[in-house]
Scaffold this motif. Sequence first.
Motif, PDB file in Angstrom:
ATOM      1  N   CYS A 108      32.243 -14.177   2.861  1.00  0.00           N
ATOM      2  CA  CYS A 108      30.917 -14.617   3.322  1.00  0.00           C
ATOM      3  C   CYS A 108      30.257 -13.536   4.162  1.00  0.00           C
ATOM      4  N   TYR A 109      31.080 -12.914   5.017  1.00  0.00           N
ATOM      5  CA  TYR A 109      30.542 -11.867   5.891  1.00  0.00           C
ATOM      6  C   TYR A 109      30.059 -10.677   5.064  1.00  0.00           C
ATOM      7  N   THR A 132      35.900 -16.516   4.831  1.00  0.00           N
ATOM      8  CA  THR A 132      35.058 -16.013   5.915  1.00  0.00           C
ATOM      9  C   THR A 132      34.708 -14.547   5.691  1.00  0.00           C
ATOM     10  N   ASP A 189      25.281   3.271   6.765  1.00  0.00           N
ATOM     11  CA  ASP A 189      25.591   2.570   8.027  1.00  0.00           C
ATOM     12  C   ASP A 189      27.098   2.412   8.259  1.00  0.00           C
ATOM     13  N   HIS A 249      30.762 -11.125  14.136  1.00  0.00           N
ATOM     14  CA  HIS A 249      29.967  -9.891  14.306  1.00  0.00           C
ATOM     15  C   HIS A 249      28.605 -10.216  14.917  1.00  0.00           C
ATOM     16  N   ALA A 279      21.664  -8.415   3.464  1.00  0.00           N
ATOM     17  CA  ALA A 279      20.693  -7.956   4.469  1.00  0.00           C
ATOM     18  C   ALA A 279      20.214  -6.534   4.200  1.00  0.00           C
ATOM     19  N   THR A 282      28.930  -0.033   7.632  1.00  0.00           N
ATOM     20  CA  THR A 282      29.305  -1.361   8.120  1.00  0.00           C
ATOM     21  C   THR A 282      30.371  -1.987   7.230  1.00  0.00           C
ATOM     22  N   ARG A 292      25.730  -7.589  15.533  1.00  0.00           N
ATOM     23  CA  ARG A 292      24.833  -7.201  14.432  1.00  0.00           C
ATOM     24  C   ARG A 292      24.862  -8.297  13.366  1.00  0.00           C
ATOM     25  N   ALA A 340      26.892 -11.490   3.352  1.00  0.00           N
ATOM     26  CA  ALA A 340      25.735 -11.518   4.253  1.00  0.00           C
ATOM     27  C   ALA A 340      25.272 -10.100   4.588  1.00  0.00           C
ATOM     28  N   VAL A 341      26.238  -9.210   4.816  1.00  0.00           N
ATOM     29  CA  VAL A 341      25.869  -7.818   5.135  1.00  0.00           C
ATOM     30  C   VAL A 341      25.163  -7.183   3.934  1.00  0.00           C
ATOM     31  N   ILE A 388      28.009 -18.001  10.136  1.00  0.00           N
ATOM     32  CA  ILE A 388      29.215 -18.130   9.304  1.00  0.00           C
ATOM     33  C   ILE A 388      30.467 -17.818  10.120  1.00  0.00           C
ATOM     34  N   HIS A 389      30.321 -17.699  11.430  1.00  0.00           N
ATOM     35  CA  HIS A 389      31.455 -17.485  12.341  1.00  0.00           C
ATOM     36  C   HIS A 389      32.266 -16.243  11.976  1.00  0.00           C
ATOM     37  N   CYS A 390      31.553 -15.176  11.640  1.00  0.00           N
ATOM     38  CA  CYS A 390      32.249 -13.947  11.256  1.00  0.00           C
ATOM     39  C   CYS A 390      32.646 -13.127  12.477  1.00  0.00           C
ATOM     40  N   PRO A 399      24.712 -10.572  10.504  1.00  0.00           N
ATOM     41  CA  PRO A 399      24.168 -10.252   9.179  1.00  0.00           C
ATOM     42  C   PRO A 399      23.408 -11.405   8.522  1.00  0.00           C
ATOM     43  N   THR A 400      23.525 -12.617   9.059  1.00  0.00           N
ATOM     44  CA  THR A 400      22.955 -13.769   8.344  1.00  0.00           C
ATOM     45  C   THR A 400      21.616 -14.211   8.889  1.00  0.00           C
TER      46      THR A 400
END
Lengths: 729, 269
Positions: free
Chosen positions: A530-531, A527, A508, B59, A538, A510, B62, A534-535, B55-57, B64-65
């Motif tokens: 965390c992002y 941040t 992907d 994005h 998922a 991403t 898409r 999360a990716v 999480i205020h990213c 992710p959370t």
Amino acid sequence: MTIRELSPQAKRELYTSWLQSMHDAKIEETKKKIARYGYTDEDDYHFLVPPENYAWKPVGDTPNGDFHGYRGWSENYRDMVASFPPVVVPQSAMAGNFHRILQKFRKLRWHQSWDLSPYQALIDRYGIDHGLGQMHHFCGDMRIALALGWGGLREKVERYAALNRQTEEQREFYRAELLFLDTCIGWIDRTIACIREKAAAETDPLLKDNLENMLRANEAVRLSPPATLREACQTISWYNIFGRSFNREGAGGQLDEVLRPYYERDTALGLIDDEDAVFYIGGLLMSDTKYYQLGGPDESGRDMVSRVSWLILEAADRLNVAANLTVRVHDGLPEDFFRRCVALLFKHKNGWPRFSGDQSLVDGFVRRGFTPELARRRIAVGCNWMAIPGVEYPLNDSIKVNMAKVFEVALREMFASGERSVARLHGLYRRHLSIVLQVIADTTDMHLRLNHENNPELFLNLMSVGPVETGRDASDHSMQYYNIGVDGSGVAVAADSFAALETCVENDRTLTWAQVEEALASDFEGTQGCYVQAVLKAAPKFGQWNSLGERWVRTLCGEFADLVIRQRAKEGEIFIPGMFSWSKTILFGKLVGATPDGRKAGSQINHGANPMPGSVPNGAMTTLSEAILAAQCGMGNTSPFQMELDPGITADEGGVEKVIALLRTHLQRGGTLINVNIVDADTIRAAHRQPELYPDLVVRVTGFTAYFITLSPEFRQLVVDRIVSANAS
Amino acid sequence: MTGIITDIQKFSLTDGEGIRTTVFLKGCNMRCLWCHNPETLLPQPQQAVYPEKCIHCGHCDRCPTGARVTLGREATAQAVFEELLSDLPYYLASGGGVTLSGGEPLLQAAFSAELLALCREAGIRTAIETNLSLPFARLEALLPVLDIVYYDLKAMDDRLHRDWTGVSNKPVLANARRLAALGVPAEVRTPLIPGCTATAENVAAIAAFLGGLGNVRAYELLNYNPLGEPKYAALGMTYALPGLRPLPRATLERLRDTAAGHGVPVSYR
């Protein structure tokens, strides 16, 4: 008035009340243990807390105070046993219990003088759980003790001692074995004296009668083989007590089949009825939480469920304490017996019995080069493991590869230099796994060369074919088979990490490699961290149907199995792969930093062959079952299915049938072992907050059951997370 | 043929016999005030927002959370069938199978027919959960590929039924009789909503009606389920019955006893 003169109803009530009093005493004893020792994080074994002023300590022979070898172990065992007060419970059918385990006094598992330097750096780097200095983890054949009796065993040792006098080591071996047996017989004798005293002083006629029967049984078996069911149970009780107190040995055997001849003889002669049998077996189950197998095929494939199998379930039902009973499921298992087993799981919700899969175990062991007949003799006698009683030395559940750690080492190497790709990472992973397996082979060789000088198996030698006959320890090439078990742990972390990188970075796009590297280094802080987490989280996980994570599990388990069976060893042993973490999910997790599956640094790895908690959509047990089938190594050892069932199913009409269908289908499709917990999420949370209010709650932690109250908060959290995650569906 | 589904729930133990997979189809013609699957009401996919997961990213496109998720996805009957097929050994061993639920599956009758036919060809037992209010022909067309019909009978009083579901109960009762006339095995449920359906009068009247049909194998009273409430906020909807609690066991037992005696076994959960 004697017990025999009671009406059947009165006798049943009497025995039930006595078994209940043993259950209640057990709960009190558990509380005492926690007060004395704190959390134990392991099986409880039904031992007793020693008296307040108990202060016995072993005599060491190295600077660190540890004792070693035939002499060190036999003499310290003699002295430790002498320090135990004899245990006689008037309400029990069986005499004897113990207070400490000699092995637990050891500070170091191996000998202080051994040179581990060729391996130490690698052991540390990969967090390898090697087999050096491990004890037991193989299964004695209790039929040897039953056939010969303790006196007959002594004569056997003397006979072979006269034949094998060539080396000083052999002479020491036999001296130690004789001292061991004299210690055991002396222990029985002191207990007999205590029973006699208690019987004389007892005023309740029924308790006095029981004590007198107990006395006669012990006098009969102190030297001779047992003749009756009561005597057979008493002999096995002593077998359990001697083995456990020596080195924590916990492998039982095919209990129903072992007891069947005694039961049939006694009932044919009209000596006992089923109530008596349940009472004796209840006493035996209270002697230890040994792993026993029930049912399953004999060598010829005929099912072994008998009236005795039912009576063992009945005794366990009335006692309702921690019990490690495994039922071997095959086509010939009587349906009503299977139903009864599941009904008992539902009734007590205490994690017993559990279920092994005959066909996949046999097929796997045959694939590893053995006959189906031998494979059927390889029965469930340990946490996650099988062994052939008396002839096989598998050291099962002792050697573990932390696959999450191997992955981490590979990933760091890839990040350090060179091409960044999943294909290269996979290659590096395989190379590091090979290094780990070579360390395991080398340390196992070392173990088989040296361990008899360190931790001789004085108890299990007597219950095996070979050691006494040759004057060599079981770890010293005297057994018929050396099929060393090697378990992979953390396969879900490694597989999910591969899948997440393949999905997010390569497919992907991403994320970039640099983003992942940075996020892992910061343990997903900030941040951006965390992002990225999360990716990665998922991405398709092991536990989701037909996912990339599942495909990676198939790949990694297949490669692991292949590399393990190809491993060459110098001492003649072969290796058998399985997937099991035991209770090391916390410990192994602490060794591993943040991983690309989104797991934080130091947090737990997955349990056994299970996916990470929360990965299975809606917690569906069928999806989980299929996932665990993907993690089978297929060589006769297990990749257990840890099944946490919502208790709602027990109230459901047809719930028993649904669970039977689930268990049977998993095992028919290649599953090897299923451990079941039926605990409600709210109950387990409440018990976690105030464990003292739930002294009766038994959970199957991994392959073993334990009182929840005896687990440390960290360990309890582990069980809570699993159950809450499964109940969330 | 494609359909819009919200979820495929495997190891479903409450939607029929044995181990089952329940497919939730999107779209419903009723508007029951207590509905605990509000994501299945509208026919098209829709966004749900869970701010606590954000999480205020940045994005959001898409996410992710799972803070922003699309509920409902388009899938072909063949693709859904392949996912259902993975549990085939468990259906066969347990006498279970596949249940179509929703939403109202008969709003996607052609998709349902294709999916059920695929299941049947593979030897999978099939069931449907329907509110039974749509024209009977839609259900009738599916009967050759169905083993059993589960339907709701929420209230015998039509006024009450209309007030709380937005739809009259007349077609439901008529369809129930037609189903009975065809001898199609059925099990019936009544959601017990305090202040609405959870009265002795309602339950007794429904039980009496069912007793006269002859094809109803079981009547099940479903305790009020408050778990759907948070979903309303996520979907930007307002829940009409905030603070409502499930009924105590004693009430459930009393209502069960009230419904007994009409020749149909009654249970509650």
